[in-house]
Design an enzyme around this catalytic site. Structure first.
Site, PDB file in Angstrom:
ATOM      1  N   GLY A  12       0.736  -1.202  -0.058  1.00 24.45           N
ATOM      2  CA  GLY A  12       0.101  -0.062   0.037  1.00 24.45           C
ATOM      3  C   GLY A  12       0.784   1.341  -0.022  1.00 24.45           C
ATOM      4  O   GLY A  12       0.387   2.535   0.416  1.00 24.45           O
ATOM      5  N   ASN A  14       1.368   2.863  -2.648  1.00 19.52           N
ATOM      6  CA  ASN A  14       0.907   3.963  -3.484  1.00 19.52           C
ATOM      7  C   ASN A  14      -0.463   4.263  -2.789  1.00 19.52           C
ATOM      8  O   ASN A  14      -0.820   5.579  -3.114  1.00 19.52           O
ATOM      9  CB  ASN A  14       0.535   3.246  -4.756  1.00 19.52           C
ATOM     10  CG  ASN A  14       1.931   3.123  -5.654  1.00 19.52           C
ATOM     11  OD1 ASN A  14       2.330   4.245  -6.276  1.00 19.52           O
ATOM     12  ND2 ASN A  14       2.508   2.034  -5.804  1.00 19.52           N
ATOM     13  N   MET A  90      -3.614  -7.436  -7.324  1.00 23.20           N
ATOM     14  CA  MET A  90      -2.943  -8.375  -8.323  1.00 23.20           C
ATOM     15  C   MET A  90      -3.948  -9.191  -8.742  1.00 23.20           C
ATOM     16  O   MET A  90      -3.777 -10.639  -8.584  1.00 23.20           O
ATOM     17  CB  MET A  90      -1.891  -9.008  -7.515  1.00 23.20           C
ATOM     18  CG  MET A  90      -0.907  -8.202  -6.877  1.00 23.20           C
ATOM     19  SD  MET A  90      -0.078  -6.967  -8.014  1.00 23.20           S
ATOM     20  CE  MET A  90       1.209  -8.109  -8.770  1.00 23.20           C
ATOM     21  N   ARG A  91      -5.038  -8.809  -9.306  1.00 25.27           N
ATOM     22  CA  ARG A  91      -6.167  -9.594  -9.926  1.00 25.27           C
ATOM     23  C   ARG A  91      -6.601  -8.930 -11.048  1.00 25.27           C
ATOM     24  O   ARG A  91      -6.836  -7.850 -11.263  1.00 25.27           O
ATOM     25  CB  ARG A  91      -7.129  -9.680  -8.879  1.00 25.27           C
ATOM     26  CG  ARG A  91      -8.180 -10.627  -8.695  1.00 25.27           C
ATOM     27  CD  ARG A  91      -8.894 -10.656  -7.262  1.00 25.27           C
ATOM     28  NE  ARG A  91      -8.187 -11.441  -6.444  1.00 25.27           N
ATOM     29  CZ  ARG A  91      -7.949 -12.775  -6.197  1.00 25.27           C
ATOM     30  NH1 ARG A  91      -8.460 -13.552  -7.200  1.00 25.27           N
ATOM     31  NH2 ARG A  91      -7.042 -13.432  -5.238  1.00 25.27           N
ATOM     32  N   LEU A  92      -7.162  -9.961 -12.051  1.00 23.50           N
ATOM     33  CA  LEU A  92      -7.561  -9.108 -13.114  1.00 23.50           C
ATOM     34  C   LEU A  92      -8.907  -8.607 -12.916  1.00 23.50           C
ATOM     35  O   LEU A  92      -9.877  -9.290 -12.237  1.00 23.50           O
ATOM     36  CB  LEU A  92      -7.821 -10.199 -14.307  1.00 23.50           C
ATOM     37  CG  LEU A  92      -6.487 -10.385 -15.133  1.00 23.50           C
ATOM     38  CD1 LEU A  92      -7.022 -11.626 -16.214  1.00 23.50           C
ATOM     39  CD2 LEU A  92      -5.835  -9.354 -15.938  1.00 23.50           C
ATOM     40  N   ASN A 107      -4.819   1.742 -13.725  1.00 25.23           N
ATOM     41  CA  ASN A 107      -4.015   0.946 -13.048  1.00 25.23           C
ATOM     42  C   ASN A 107      -2.683   1.448 -12.976  1.00 25.23           C
ATOM     43  O   ASN A 107      -2.250   2.225 -14.057  1.00 25.23           O
ATOM     44  CB  ASN A 107      -4.086  -0.347 -13.629  1.00 25.23           C
ATOM     45  CG  ASN A 107      -2.894  -1.620 -13.015  1.00 25.23           C
ATOM     46  OD1 ASN A 107      -2.904  -1.617 -11.687  1.00 25.23           O
ATOM     47  ND2 ASN A 107      -2.087  -2.353 -13.460  1.00 25.23           N
ATOM     48  N   HIS A 109       1.598   0.330 -13.355  1.00 23.42           N
ATOM     49  CA  HIS A 109       2.523  -0.876 -13.504  1.00 23.42           C
ATOM     50  C   HIS A 109       3.890  -0.561 -13.531  1.00 23.42           C
ATOM     51  O   HIS A 109       4.272   0.574 -14.262  1.00 23.42           O
ATOM     52  CB  HIS A 109       2.058  -1.599 -14.661  1.00 23.42           C
ATOM     53  CG  HIS A 109       2.642  -2.870 -14.955  1.00 23.42           C
ATOM     54  ND1 HIS A 109       2.341  -3.907 -14.348  1.00 23.42           N
ATOM     55  CD2 HIS A 109       3.963  -3.128 -15.630  1.00 23.42           C
ATOM     56  CE1 HIS A 109       3.290  -4.972 -14.878  1.00 23.42           C
ATOM     57  NE2 HIS A 109       3.944  -4.400 -15.690  1.00 23.42           N
TER      58      HIS A 109
HETATM   59  C1  GAR Z   1       3.678  -1.191  -7.332  1.00 20.59           C
HETATM   60  O1  GAR Z   1       4.671  -1.206  -7.575  1.00 20.59           O
HETATM   61  C2  GAR Z   1       2.682  -1.571  -8.618  1.00 20.59           C
HETATM   62  O2  GAR Z   1       3.116  -0.635  -9.696  1.00 20.59           O
HETATM   63  C3  GAR Z   1       2.693  -2.962  -8.878  1.00 20.59           C
HETATM   64  O3  GAR Z   1       2.625  -3.431  -7.449  1.00 20.59           O
HETATM   65  C4  GAR Z   1       3.174  -2.530  -6.582  1.00 20.59           C
HETATM   66  C5  GAR Z   1       2.325  -2.322  -5.305  1.00 20.59           C
HETATM   67  O4  GAR Z   1       3.087  -1.632  -4.510  1.00 20.59           O
HETATM   68  N1  GAR Z   1       1.562  -3.335  -9.580  1.00 20.59           N
HETATM   69  C6  GAR Z   1       1.743  -4.391 -10.572  1.00 20.59           C
HETATM   70  O5  GAR Z   1       2.646  -4.992 -10.407  1.00 20.59           O
HETATM   71  C7  GAR Z   1       0.564  -4.617 -11.196  1.00 20.59           C
HETATM   72  N2  GAR Z   1       0.639  -5.442 -12.158  1.00 20.59           N
HETATM   73  P1  GAR Z   1       2.406  -1.016  -3.036  1.00 20.59           P
HETATM   74  O6  GAR Z   1       1.539  -1.910  -2.611  1.00 20.59           O
HETATM   75  O7  GAR Z   1       3.456  -0.502  -2.203  1.00 20.59           O
HETATM   76  O8  GAR Z   1       1.684   0.219  -3.664  1.00 20.59           O
END
Ligand code: GAR
Length: 187
Positions: A12, A14, A90-92, A107, A109
């Site tokens: 979390g 982000n 992490m889910r479609l 989203n 990435h």
């Molecule tokens: C982030 O780096 C995001 O870009 C990635 O998961 C991380 C979550 O970090 N997302 C993916 O890989 C989606 N395919 P967080 O929980 O610290 O925000």
């Protein structure tokens, strides 16, 4: 202020960056709901600190995706959410949510899509030995990291950088790019 829901499965950071930007009045939005599919995710402790309402579920408690997404949809509509912001979810996303929030799901990435979609994009880029990776923010469609691109920012992979160094550099970019891009979109 437009109401958004953040979807997260993990740490979390982000979500935290979004909340921080709202506090600092750099992002004019309200996080009306945090949705998580992981009852032990660290993001839930952060949500408690910020007093964000949460909807936590486990897919195994539902017969299929349509049924857990209907439950999410009900919580979103109850909270009058307008935008869905995926931050390490992490889910479609399935039909039920896509149909109701078409064009309103985004989203983040950790690569320059279309390079390195899917799991562990940072590890994939590191293994591939590319000299530039980065961050992509895109609209969500039914595919895996395939929706149209809204914003990208490069991160250079310099000599001697470890995988962890790359992750730190990418996350730093994420934490400023995501709030800024959300603000531009919802305006
Ligand atoms: C982030 O780096 C995001 O870009 C990635 O998961 C991380 C979550 O970090 N997302 C993916 O890989 C989606 N395919 P967080 O929980 O610290 O925000």
């Amino acid at each position: 202020n437009p109401k958004i829901a953040v979807f997260a499965s993990g740490t979390g950071s982000n979500y935290n960056a979004i909340m921080h930007a709202i506090e600092c009045k750099e992002l004019h939005a309200e996080v009306a709901l945090l949705v998580s599919d992981q009852p032990t995710a660290k993001v839930l402790e952060k949500a408690e600190k910020y007093e964000t309402e949460t909807f936590v579920f486990q897919p195994k408690d539902y017969p299929n995706k349509a049924s857990f997404e209907s439950a999410i949809l009900q919580a979103l509509q109850h909270a009058q959410v307008e935008w869905l912001v995926l931050a390490g979810y992490m889910r479609l996303v399935g039909k039920t949510l896509l149909e109701h929030y078409e064009g309103k799901i985004i989203n983040i990435h950790p690569s320059l899509l279309p390079a390195f979609p899917g799991l562990d994009a940072i590890g994939q880029a590191f293994q591939a030995g590319v000299k530039v990776s980065g961050v992509t923010i895109h609209f969500v469609d039914e595919g895996m990291d395939t929706g149209s691109i809204i914003a990208q920012h490069p991160v250079l992979i310099e000599e001697g950088m470890s995988r962890d160094d790359l992750q730190t550099a990418i996350q730093k970019v994420e934490h400023s790019l995501y709030p800024k891009t959300i603000q531009q979109l919802i305006n």
